[in-house]
Motif scaffolding. Structure first.
Motif, short mmCIF file in Angstrom:
data_model
loop_
_atom_site.label_atom_id
_atom_site.label_comp_id
_atom_site.label_asym_id
_atom_site.label_seq_id
_atom_site.Cartn_x
_atom_site.Cartn_y
_atom_site.Cartn_z
N GLU A 253 -6.10 50.60 0.83
CA GLU A 253 -7.23 51.47 0.46
C GLU A 253 -6.82 52.41 -0.67
O GLU A 253 -7.55 52.59 -1.65
CB GLU A 253 -7.72 52.26 1.68
CG GLU A 253 -8.85 53.20 1.37
CD GLU A 253 -10.12 52.52 0.90
OE1 GLU A 253 -10.86 53.15 0.12
OE2 GLU A 253 -10.39 51.36 1.29
N LEU A 254 -5.64 53.01 -0.55
CA LEU A 254 -5.15 53.90 -1.60
C LEU A 254 -4.94 53.14 -2.90
O LEU A 254 -5.26 53.64 -3.98
CB LEU A 254 -3.85 54.58 -1.17
CG LEU A 254 -3.95 55.57 -0.01
CD1 LEU A 254 -2.56 56.06 0.38
CD2 LEU A 254 -4.86 56.73 -0.36
N ALA A 255 -4.40 51.94 -2.81
CA ALA A 255 -4.17 51.13 -4.00
C ALA A 255 -5.49 50.78 -4.69
O ALA A 255 -5.60 50.88 -5.91
CB ALA A 255 -3.41 49.85 -3.63
N ALA A 256 -6.48 50.38 -3.92
CA ALA A 256 -7.79 50.04 -4.49
C ALA A 256 -8.39 51.24 -5.20
O ALA A 256 -8.93 51.13 -6.31
CB ALA A 256 -8.73 49.52 -3.40
N ARG A 257 -8.29 52.40 -4.59
CA ARG A 257 -8.80 53.62 -5.22
C ARG A 257 -8.09 53.90 -6.54
O ARG A 257 -8.71 54.28 -7.52
CB ARG A 257 -8.62 54.82 -4.29
CG ARG A 257 -9.56 54.84 -3.14
CD ARG A 257 -9.36 56.10 -2.34
NE ARG A 257 -9.92 55.98 -1.02
CZ ARG A 257 -9.70 56.85 -0.04
NH1 ARG A 257 -8.90 57.87 -0.23
NH2 ARG A 257 -10.25 56.68 1.14
N GLU B 118 -2.59 35.23 1.40
CA GLU B 118 -3.64 36.20 1.08
C GLU B 118 -3.27 36.99 -0.17
O GLU B 118 -2.11 37.33 -0.38
CB GLU B 118 -3.76 37.17 2.26
CG GLU B 118 -4.74 38.29 2.06
CD GLU B 118 -4.77 39.21 3.26
OE1 GLU B 118 -5.40 38.86 4.27
OE2 GLU B 118 -4.16 40.29 3.18
N ILE B 119 -4.28 37.27 -0.98
CA ILE B 119 -4.13 38.20 -2.09
C ILE B 119 -4.70 39.53 -1.62
O ILE B 119 -5.85 39.58 -1.17
CB ILE B 119 -4.89 37.71 -3.34
CG1 ILE B 119 -4.33 36.37 -3.84
CG2 ILE B 119 -4.82 38.77 -4.44
CD1 ILE B 119 -5.13 35.75 -4.97
N ASP B 120 -3.91 40.59 -1.72
CA ASP B 120 -4.36 41.89 -1.24
C ASP B 120 -5.59 42.39 -2.00
O ASP B 120 -6.58 42.81 -1.40
CB ASP B 120 -3.25 42.93 -1.33
CG ASP B 120 -2.10 42.62 -0.39
OD1 ASP B 120 -2.34 42.04 0.69
OD2 ASP B 120 -0.95 42.95 -0.72
N ILE B 121 -5.51 42.36 -3.33
CA ILE B 121 -6.63 42.82 -4.16
C ILE B 121 -6.76 41.91 -5.38
O ILE B 121 -5.76 41.60 -6.03
CB ILE B 121 -6.42 44.27 -4.64
CG1 ILE B 121 -6.32 45.24 -3.46
CG2 ILE B 121 -7.54 44.70 -5.59
CD1 ILE B 121 -5.93 46.66 -3.84
N VAL B 122 -7.99 41.49 -5.65
CA VAL B 122 -8.30 40.79 -6.90
C VAL B 122 -9.20 41.73 -7.68
O VAL B 122 -10.20 42.22 -7.15
CB VAL B 122 -9.02 39.44 -6.66
CG1 VAL B 122 -9.34 38.77 -7.98
CG2 VAL B 122 -8.17 38.53 -5.78
N LEU C 70 -12.74 43.31 -7.31
CA LEU C 70 -13.66 42.22 -7.01
C LEU C 70 -13.67 41.88 -5.53
O LEU C 70 -14.72 41.65 -4.94
CB LEU C 70 -13.29 40.97 -7.82
CG LEU C 70 -13.29 41.13 -9.34
CD1 LEU C 70 -12.82 39.85 -10.00
CD2 LEU C 70 -14.67 41.53 -9.83
N VAL C 71 -12.49 41.81 -4.94
CA VAL C 71 -12.39 41.46 -3.52
C VAL C 71 -11.04 41.95 -2.99
O VAL C 71 -10.07 42.05 -3.73
CB VAL C 71 -12.56 39.93 -3.30
CG1 VAL C 71 -11.41 39.16 -3.90
CG2 VAL C 71 -12.73 39.58 -1.84
N ARG C 72 -11.04 42.27 -1.70
CA ARG C 72 -9.80 42.66 -1.02
C ARG C 72 -9.53 41.64 0.07
O ARG C 72 -10.44 41.11 0.70
CB ARG C 72 -9.94 44.06 -0.44
CG ARG C 72 -9.98 45.10 -1.56
CD ARG C 72 -10.28 46.48 -1.08
NE ARG C 72 -9.43 46.91 0.02
CZ ARG C 72 -9.56 48.06 0.64
NH1 ARG C 72 -10.50 48.90 0.27
NH2 ARG C 72 -8.77 48.39 1.64
#
Length: 120
Positions: free
Chosen positions: A13-17, A38-42, A27-29
């Protein structure tokens, strides 16, 4: 969810922010490619696709989160990026980049977030 899973989700969540703060579009988590992983964040960074691995550690942990990207993990991320591209129409004009976000969570105070671009 166990404590490790909770810590990991918090770090993601912190990384996405952070990625959004620097102008990226998430785009997707937690994109899953079956048994491959799994890819954590695209995310998108301008016209580039970014596959982002997130590593979260407590401040008392033995290993710094940025040191957790092993050659085997890097190869798996490359393979997962290829699967994403295959399923989503190929590479964008800006190509594909693999980033690493390390999140260090201290017992007190704010987490420390490091973003390394193009690590693989």
């Amino acid at each position: 969810m166990n404590a490790r899973g909770t810590l990991g989700r918090y770090g993601e969540e912190l990384a996405a922010r952070r990625l959004v703060q620097v102008g990226m579009t998430v785009l997707v988590r937690n994109w899953r490619a079956g048994r491959a992983g799994e890819i954590d964040i695209v995310a998108r960074d301008g016209d580039a696709l970014v596959v982002c691995e997130v590593k979260t550690r407590r401040a008392v942990a033995f290993q710094h989160p940025m040191a957790a990207l092993t050659p085997a993990k890097a190869e798996r991320l490359r393979e997962l990026a290829q699967r994403w591209l295959h399923e989503h129409g190929g590479a964008p004009p800006g190509g594909v980049r693999i980033d690493l976000v390390g999140v260090l969570v201290p017992a007190r105070g704010r987490p420390v977030i490091e973003h390394a671009r193009g690590v693989v």
